[in-house]
Scaffold this motif. Structure first.
Motif, PDB file in Angstrom:
ATOM      1  N   THR A 183       0.826  -1.196   0.000  1.00  0.00           N
ATOM      2  CA  THR A 183       0.000   0.000   0.000  1.00  0.00           C
ATOM      3  C   THR A 183       0.861   1.246   0.000  1.00  0.00           C
ATOM      4  N   LYS A 184       0.238   2.349  -0.378  1.00  0.00           N
ATOM      5  CA  LYS A 184       0.952   3.616  -0.440  1.00  0.00           C
ATOM      6  C   LYS A 184       1.388   4.032   0.962  1.00  0.00           C
ATOM      7  N   GLU A 185       2.561   4.607   1.054  1.00  0.00           N
ATOM      8  CA  GLU A 185       3.100   5.024   2.344  1.00  0.00           C
ATOM      9  C   GLU A 185       2.170   6.031   3.003  1.00  0.00           C
ATOM     10  N   ASN A 186       1.977   5.893   4.325  1.00  0.00           N
ATOM     11  CA  ASN A 186       1.091   6.789   5.050  1.00  0.00           C
ATOM     12  C   ASN A 186       1.666   8.201   5.096  1.00  0.00           C
ATOM     13  N   GLU A 187       0.763   9.174   5.111  1.00  0.00           N
ATOM     14  CA  GLU A 187       1.192  10.556   5.276  1.00  0.00           C
ATOM     15  C   GLU A 187       1.721  10.755   6.692  1.00  0.00           C
ATOM     16  N   GLU A 188       2.765  11.556   6.814  1.00  0.00           N
ATOM     17  CA  GLU A 188       3.306  11.870   8.120  1.00  0.00           C
ATOM     18  C   GLU A 188       2.363  12.834   8.845  1.00  0.00           C
ATOM     19  N   PRO A 189       2.357  12.823  10.176  1.00  0.00           N
ATOM     20  CA  PRO A 189       1.536  13.792  10.918  1.00  0.00           C
ATOM     21  C   PRO A 189       1.942  15.223  10.570  1.00  0.00           C
ATOM     22  N   ILE A 190       0.998  16.122  10.634  1.00  0.00           N
ATOM     23  CA  ILE A 190       1.260  17.532  10.349  1.00  0.00           C
ATOM     24  C   ILE A 190       1.685  18.216  11.646  1.00  0.00           C
ATOM     25  N   ARG A 191       2.864  18.817  11.640  1.00  0.00           N
ATOM     26  CA  ARG A 191       3.379  19.532  12.815  1.00  0.00           C
ATOM     27  C   ARG A 191       3.415  21.039  12.593  1.00  0.00           C
ATOM     28  N   LYS A 192       3.504  21.454  11.344  1.00  0.00           N
ATOM     29  CA  LYS A 192       3.560  22.870  10.989  1.00  0.00           C
ATOM     30  C   LYS A 192       3.375  22.983   9.485  1.00  0.00           C
ATOM     31  N   VAL A 193       3.281  24.233   9.005  1.00  0.00           N
ATOM     32  CA  VAL A 193       3.168  24.454   7.564  1.00  0.00           C
ATOM     33  C   VAL A 193       4.220  25.475   7.147  1.00  0.00           C
ATOM     34  N   ASP A 194       4.179  25.845   5.885  1.00  0.00           N
ATOM     35  CA  ASP A 194       5.137  26.796   5.321  1.00  0.00           C
ATOM     36  C   ASP A 194       5.195  28.072   6.171  1.00  0.00           C
ATOM     37  N   PRO A 195       6.358  28.427   6.697  1.00  0.00           N
ATOM     38  CA  PRO A 195       6.473  29.617   7.545  1.00  0.00           C
ATOM     39  C   PRO A 195       6.219  30.930   6.822  1.00  0.00           C
ATOM     40  N   SER A 196       6.164  30.892   5.482  1.00  0.00           N
ATOM     41  CA  SER A 196       5.850  32.131   4.762  1.00  0.00           C
ATOM     42  C   SER A 196       4.399  32.543   4.982  1.00  0.00           C
ATOM     43  N   ILE A 197       3.592  31.596   5.474  1.00  0.00           N
ATOM     44  CA  ILE A 197       2.206  31.909   5.810  1.00  0.00           C
ATOM     45  C   ILE A 197       2.191  32.591   7.171  1.00  0.00           C
TER      46      ILE A 197
END
Length: 235
Positions: free
Chosen positions: A35-49
């Motif tokens: 199966t397709k590799e699981n998405e990693e947990p989200i810890r943050k997003v692009d700091p330009s936001i």
């Protein structure tokens, strides 16, 4: 055209290897392998936001939640509350109050187990049961899952994804549950971290309530908007 003849000895070796592979790869591991590799947990997003999310994990702290809500309302801030199913079940009116104030409700599993230590079926039950409790009370299906204590493994991620959740962690931890965490210590922990694109984790603790007005004001002075996980991910 070449014809390869497999002698009896080589055939036995090939058969042995196949049998060993079948023993080694259980049905579940075969499914995971292909199966397709699981998405990693989200810890943050692009700091330009120029935006960050505040999250509050709730399994206790009822006496502090109304104070927390008052501060957030006064400051015009909406955040994401990750609630356990058992807490939601036993605190229906408080959950309704949080939701009525416009805050986002996330899934924090049912009984605050360590999800890397339990089976796939138990992972499923913990998340699904909480979803059902929240949906029955608010008529809302959460979109985000925060594993208790930030503890997870590939099975946890797989189950969360199958149930339609994005798994959320954090990049700034108040560590407000730790003994000796005062208002000043919490402020220092938060203000020493980069805020743009960040996810902050807190709990309904007295010292956190004391620190919150200062933190909101100072972060806003940086030109950063504070909001929910959806605000952060959808902008």
């Amino acid at each position: 055209m070449r014809v390869y003849i497999i002698n009896k000895k080589n055939l036995m070796i090939i058969c042995t290897v196949i049998i060993l592979l079948l023993i080694f790869f259980t049905e579940e591991s075969i499914n995971t392998f292909f199966t397709k590799e699981n998405e990693e947990p989200i810890r943050k997003v692009d700091p330009s936001i120029k935006r960050m999310a505040f999250t509050c994990n709730v399994d206790w702290g009822n006496e502090e939640i109304p104070k927390l809500l008052d501060i957030l309302e006064e400051k015009g801030v909406k955040i994401t509350f990750f609630v356990t199913g058992r807490w939601a079940y036993n605190n229906v009116e408080l959950l309704k109050l949080i939701h009525s104030k416009g805050h986002e409700i996330g899934n924090h599993a049912y009984s605050h187990k360590m999800h890397s230590k339990i089976s796939k079926r138990q992972n499923y039950i913990e998340i699904k049961k909480t979803e059902e409790v929240i949906d029955n009370i608010l008529g809302v299906k959460p979109k985000y899952f925060a594993p208790p204590s930030g503890d997870y493994n590939d099975t946890t991620l797989e189950v969360a994804k199958e149930l339609g959740y994005k798994t959320i962690l954090w990049s700034i931890d108040t560590i407000d549950w730790r003994k000796g965490s005062t208002k000043d210590i919490i402020i220092k922990r938060v203000m020493n971290k980069p805020h743009a694109g960040a996810i902050l984790l807190m709990h309904p603790k007295p010292a956190t309530v004391e620190a919150l007005p200062y933190l909101i004001d100072k972060i806003k002075e940086e030109g950063i908007e504070i909001g929910t996980i959806s605000d952060l991910l959808n902008k």
